[in-house]
Design a protein around this motif. Structure first.
Motif: not given
Length: 323
Positions: A203-221
Motif C-alpha cells: 500500500d505504500r505505492l500508489n499510481v495514478e494514470w492520466e491519458v487524454e485523447a492520445v491516438p493509439a498509433d502514436v509511437v515513442v522510444p
C-alpha cells in the motif's frame, strides 16, 4: 533548417570579416552580403521542403548533386534579376563567382550533414546499448523473486502471474531497441513494472494514470518511461517509509505528445545523483531519435498540501506508426 540557417549565416559572417578592412566595417559588409544571401537561402529552403519527398527517392549522390544544382541555378537567376533591376552591373565573371559561392555553400552544408550522419550512424545501434544501460537494477530482480516466493504457498495464482509479468518485462528489455514502438506497449510495460513493485511495497505505492485523447498509433522510444518510474520508486517512494503516489500523464497538444511524471521528493544527494543518471540517459536517447524536436525538463515543486514533488516533463513530436 535551423542548422542550415545558422551555418550559412555564420559562413557569410566570416566572409564579411575577411573582406572588410576593419572591425568597424564588419557588420556593414555583412548586412550588404545578407541582402544577397537571405533571399537565396530562404527560397532554396522552401523549394527543398516542397520537393523533399522526391529528392529522398534519388540515390544519395544524385540527391546531393540536385541540391547543389538548385543552389547554382537559383544564384544565377537571382544575379540576373538584380542586374535587370539595375542593382548589379557585373559581367559574366561576377555571375560565375555568385554561382561558385552558392555551390560551395551548398556543398559545404551537405558535407557537414554527411559527416554528422557518419558520426551518428553507430549511435542508433548504440541506442540499443543505451537503452539497456537504463535497465532494471539487478536488485529489483532479486526483490521481485523474493516477493514471488513469499506468495507461492499463500497465493499461487498471484505468484504465477507475477512471474509471467517478470518474464515479459525482461523479454522487453532484451529486444531490439532501435525502432520506435506504440505508446500502448510502453504503458503496458510500465504497468507490469509497477505491478511487480507493488508486490514488494504494498500500500505504500500508489499510481495514478492520466491519458487524454492520445491516438493509439502514436509511437515513442522504447524504455523511455521505465527508468524514470524506477527512479520514482527507489528515490521517491522507498526512502520515505510513508505511502506515496506516482502520477503519470499523457496528452496530445497539436503535433506534440506531452508526457509528465510526478513523484514524492525524498531529497538527498543520492537521489539527485540517481535522477541525473537516468535523465542523462533519456536525454541522450531522445536526441538520437528526435534530434532537436524533443525536450526534457525537470523541476522540484511544492504541492497544495505543502509536500515537495519531483516533476519530469517530456515533449515529443507526435508521430504515428509506419504503415
Amino acid at each position: 533548417m535551423l542548422r542550415i540557417l545558422l551555418g550559412v549565416n555564420l559562413t557569410a559572417l566570416a566572409a564579411a570579416l575577411v573582406q572588410s578592412r576593419g572591425i568597424g566595417e564588419w557588420m556593414d559588409r555583412y548586412i550588404e552580403m545578407a541582402a544577397w544571401v537571405q533571399p537565396l537561402l530562404l527560397i532554396n529552403l522552401a523549394l527543398l521542403g516542397l520537393f523533399a519527398r522526391a529528392v529522398r527517392l534519388l540515390p544519395a549522390r544524385w540527391g546531393q548533386s540536385a541540391v547543389v544544382l538548385l543552389a547554382v541555378l537559383s544564384a544565377l537567376l537571382q544575379f540576373d534579376f538584380w542586374r535587370f533591376m539595375g542593382l548589379e552591373d557585373g559581367g559574366w565573371q561576377s555571375c560565375a563567382r555568385a554561382a561558385m559561392l552558392a555551390a560551395l555553400a551548398a556543398g559545404g552544408m551537405l558535407s557537414y550533414f554527411e559527416m554528422r550522419a557518419r558520426m551518428f550512424s553507430p549511435a542508433l545501434a548504440e541506442a540499443r546499448v543505451q537503452a539497456l544501460t537504463a535497465r532494471i537494477r539487478p536488485h529489483f530482480l532479486f526483490n521481485s523473486l523474493n516477493a514471488v516466493l513469499s506468495l507461492i504457498r499463500s497465493e499461487p495464482g498471484r505468484a504465477e502471474a507475477a512471474l509471467e509479468e517478470l518474464a515479459d518485462l525482461f523479454r522487453a528489455l532484451m529486444r531490439d531497441h532501435r525502432d520506435l514502438l506504440p505508446l500502448a506497449d510502453e504503458i503496458a510495460l510500465c504497468r507490469q513494472y509497477l505491478d511487480l513493485e507493488k508486490l514488494r511495497l504494498g500500500d505504500r505505492l500508489n499510481v495514478e494514470w492520466e491519458v487524454e485523447a492520445v491516438p493509439a498509433d502514436v509511437v515513442v522510444p522504447p524504455l523511455m518511461l521505465q527508468p524514470l518510474l524506477e527512479n520514482a520508486v527507489y528515490h521517491g517512494i522507498e526512502p520515505s517509509g510513508e505511502p506515496g503516489t506516482i502520477r503519470i500523464g499523457f496528452a496530445r497538444k497539436g503535433g506534440e505528445l506531452h508526457v509528465w511524471l510526478v513523484n514524492p521528493c525524498a531529497g538527498g544527494a543520492e537521489t539527485a545523483k540517481g535522477n541525473r543518471m537516468a535523465l542523462s540517459n533519456i536525454r541522450e536517447r531522445l536526441a538520437l531519435y528526435y534530434d532537436l524536436e524533443a525536450r526534457l525538463e525537470t523541476r522540484e515543486e511544492t504541492l497544495p498540501d505543502g509536500s515537495r514533488a519531483y516533476r519530469v516533463f517530456i515533449v515529443l513530436p507526435c508521430r504515428g506508426s509506419p504503415p
